[in-house]
Design a protein around this motif. Sequence first.
Motif, mmCIF file in Angstrom:
data_model
loop_
_atom_site.group_PDB
_atom_site.id
_atom_site.type_symbol
_atom_site.label_atom_id
_atom_site.label_comp_id
_atom_site.label_asym_id
_atom_site.label_seq_id
_atom_site.Cartn_x
_atom_site.Cartn_y
_atom_site.Cartn_z
ATOM 1 N N VAL A 70 0.934 -1.193 -0.078
ATOM 2 C CA VAL A 70 0.027 -0.121 -0.007
ATOM 3 C C VAL A 70 0.908 1.273 -0.030
ATOM 4 N N GLN A 71 1.779 1.162 0.952
ATOM 5 C CA GLN A 71 2.756 2.328 0.959
ATOM 6 C C GLN A 71 3.358 2.635 -0.359
ATOM 7 N N GLN A 72 3.882 1.767 -1.034
ATOM 8 C CA GLN A 72 4.505 2.207 -2.334
ATOM 9 C C GLN A 72 3.761 2.184 -3.245
ATOM 10 N N PHE A 73 2.475 1.738 -3.341
ATOM 11 C CA PHE A 73 1.474 2.126 -4.364
ATOM 12 C C PHE A 73 1.197 3.328 -4.238
ATOM 13 N N LEU A 80 -7.372 4.190 -5.602
ATOM 14 C CA LEU A 80 -7.189 2.951 -4.720
ATOM 15 C C LEU A 80 -6.949 1.808 -5.710
ATOM 16 N N PRO A 81 -6.146 0.951 -5.334
ATOM 17 C CA PRO A 81 -5.994 -0.108 -6.260
ATOM 18 C C PRO A 81 -6.970 -1.283 -6.482
ATOM 19 N N ASP A 82 -6.936 -1.786 -7.786
ATOM 20 C CA ASP A 82 -7.776 -2.585 -8.520
ATOM 21 C C ASP A 82 -7.438 -4.114 -7.866
ATOM 22 N N GLU A 83 -8.301 -5.065 -8.120
ATOM 23 C CA GLU A 83 -8.124 -6.326 -7.873
ATOM 24 C C GLU A 83 -6.706 -6.923 -8.164
ATOM 25 N N GLU A 84 -6.400 -6.449 -9.559
ATOM 26 C CA GLU A 84 -5.141 -7.057 -10.003
ATOM 27 C C GLU A 84 -3.877 -6.950 -9.184
ATOM 28 N N VAL A 85 -4.050 -5.719 -8.543
ATOM 29 C CA VAL A 85 -2.874 -5.047 -7.763
ATOM 30 C C VAL A 85 -2.866 -5.692 -6.357
ATOM 31 N N ILE A 86 -4.232 -5.973 -6.001
ATOM 32 C CA ILE A 86 -4.368 -6.365 -4.627
ATOM 33 C C ILE A 86 -3.675 -8.016 -4.825
ATOM 34 N N TRP A 87 -4.347 -8.763 -5.889
ATOM 35 C CA TRP A 87 -3.719 -9.972 -6.086
ATOM 36 C C TRP A 87 -2.203 -10.236 -5.975
ATOM 37 N N SER A 88 -1.649 -9.119 -6.664
ATOM 38 C CA SER A 88 -0.083 -9.266 -6.563
ATOM 39 C C SER A 88 0.522 -9.252 -5.087
ATOM 40 N N TRP A 89 -0.214 -8.642 -4.176
ATOM 41 C CA TRP A 89 0.129 -8.481 -2.807
ATOM 42 C C TRP A 89 -0.042 -9.914 -2.346
ATOM 43 N N LEU A 119 -9.086 -0.309 2.803
ATOM 44 C CA LEU A 119 -8.524 0.932 2.310
ATOM 45 C C LEU A 119 -9.780 1.835 2.379
ATOM 46 N N ALA A 120 -9.704 3.037 2.827
ATOM 47 C CA ALA A 120 -10.953 4.049 2.870
ATOM 48 C C ALA A 120 -10.332 5.435 2.562
ATOM 49 N N GLU A 124 -14.701 6.388 -0.975
ATOM 50 C CA GLU A 124 -14.749 5.137 -1.466
ATOM 51 C C GLU A 124 -14.037 3.983 -0.233
ATOM 52 N N VAL A 125 -14.442 2.828 -0.294
ATOM 53 C CA VAL A 125 -13.771 1.806 0.571
ATOM 54 C C VAL A 125 -13.572 0.692 -0.292
ATOM 55 N N VAL A 126 -12.440 0.084 -0.187
ATOM 56 C CA VAL A 126 -11.992 -1.087 -1.096
ATOM 57 C C VAL A 126 -11.859 -2.207 0.046
ATOM 58 N N LEU A 127 -12.234 -3.329 -0.210
ATOM 59 C CA LEU A 127 -11.755 -4.452 0.865
ATOM 60 C C LEU A 127 -11.300 -5.766 0.045
ATOM 61 N N CYS A 128 -10.505 -6.462 0.659
ATOM 62 C CA CYS A 128 -10.089 -7.643 0.263
ATOM 63 C C CYS A 128 -10.206 -8.825 1.492
ATOM 64 N N HIS A 129 -10.989 -9.964 1.418
ATOM 65 C CA HIS A 129 -10.896 -10.726 2.680
ATOM 66 C C HIS A 129 -10.881 -11.859 2.314
ATOM 67 N N ILE A 130 -9.940 -12.644 3.294
ATOM 68 C CA ILE A 130 -10.003 -14.321 3.029
ATOM 69 C C ILE A 130 -10.183 -14.807 4.603
ATOM 70 N N GLY A 131 -11.253 -15.614 4.530
ATOM 71 C CA GLY A 131 -11.470 -16.285 6.012
ATOM 72 C C GLY A 131 -12.398 -15.656 6.758
ATOM 73 N N ASP A 132 -12.452 -15.651 8.055
ATOM 74 C CA ASP A 132 -13.105 -15.142 9.011
ATOM 75 C C ASP A 132 -12.827 -13.776 9.505
ATOM 76 N N GLY A 133 -13.213 -13.323 10.569
ATOM 77 C CA GLY A 133 -12.987 -11.900 10.955
ATOM 78 C C GLY A 133 -13.966 -11.074 10.075
ATOM 79 N N ALA A 134 -13.961 -9.837 10.201
ATOM 80 C CA ALA A 134 -14.923 -9.024 9.382
ATOM 81 C C ALA A 134 -14.457 -7.530 9.372
ATOM 82 N N ALA A 135 -15.311 -6.853 8.533
ATOM 83 C CA ALA A 135 -15.247 -5.147 8.439
ATOM 84 C C ALA A 135 -16.467 -4.634 8.567
#
Length: 255
Positions: A70-73, A80-89, A119-120, A124-135
């Motif tokens: 995120v800091q570099q981007f 805000l980053p798109d899905e392709e960028v987040i997939w790279s992370w 990211l907010a 706009e708010v962008v989220l990526c989620h794997i597993g449990d927990g929540a936002a």
Amino acid sequence: MSNWIFAAASVRGTSHVRAGTRLQDAKRCFEQTTPIGVPVFCSVVSDGAGSAKFGGEGASLVCRTFATGVQQFLKASDELPDEEVIWSWIDDARDRIANAARTRDLTPRDFAATLVFTLATLEEVVLCHIGDGAAVGREAQTGEWVTLSHPENGEYASTTYFITDEQGPRARFQRYDGEFDAVAAFSDGIEGLVIDSKTGSPHPGFFQPVMRPLEASQGHGRQTLLSKQLAQFLDSGRINERTDDDKTLVVACRR
């Protein structure tokens, strides 16, 4: 431009204290301004799998990788980053975990960890989620708390998905247009306390009191004292009576 004010805490669950095991949750949160001066709030929460011996280390690697990405981007982008960028992370995090496992003659599953990435901006708010927990977030116009990304459990009870899953991570993406004046992310240690199991909605009675000290603060950015108080609250008897797992909570509101 309005800035973000935030607090964050992670505490060991009582079951981990009794067993003498380390904290398996990890977090990173910060605000960064884009080249044209847009303030962006970033939160990364990761929970190491209880069945993974080095899940806590995996969670730390996940948080560190996403924070760096995120800091570099945002140094070079006003969007805000798109899905392709987040997939790279995600791929970077998986590579780092694989390298850590290889040097110790282990497998990536030994470092299994979840991901709640948020990211907010003001619009706009962008989220990526794997597993449990929540936002969750609070709508600026209505003051209503809504779940932005729900927990996802696995095929069997008490199981979930991890960034290290061999078949590839089950990543879910959300993008919301519209104003949210507060956001929060948390690990599954407090999931049952703050999300209605029937409706999937956040409990305003939990989030409003937690958010009130932030709203009353005159500071900006991360609030150290409020973060310590948040940790004390998460480690209080009233919380530990209801959950013995590690607990992580990140809360932020717009100044």
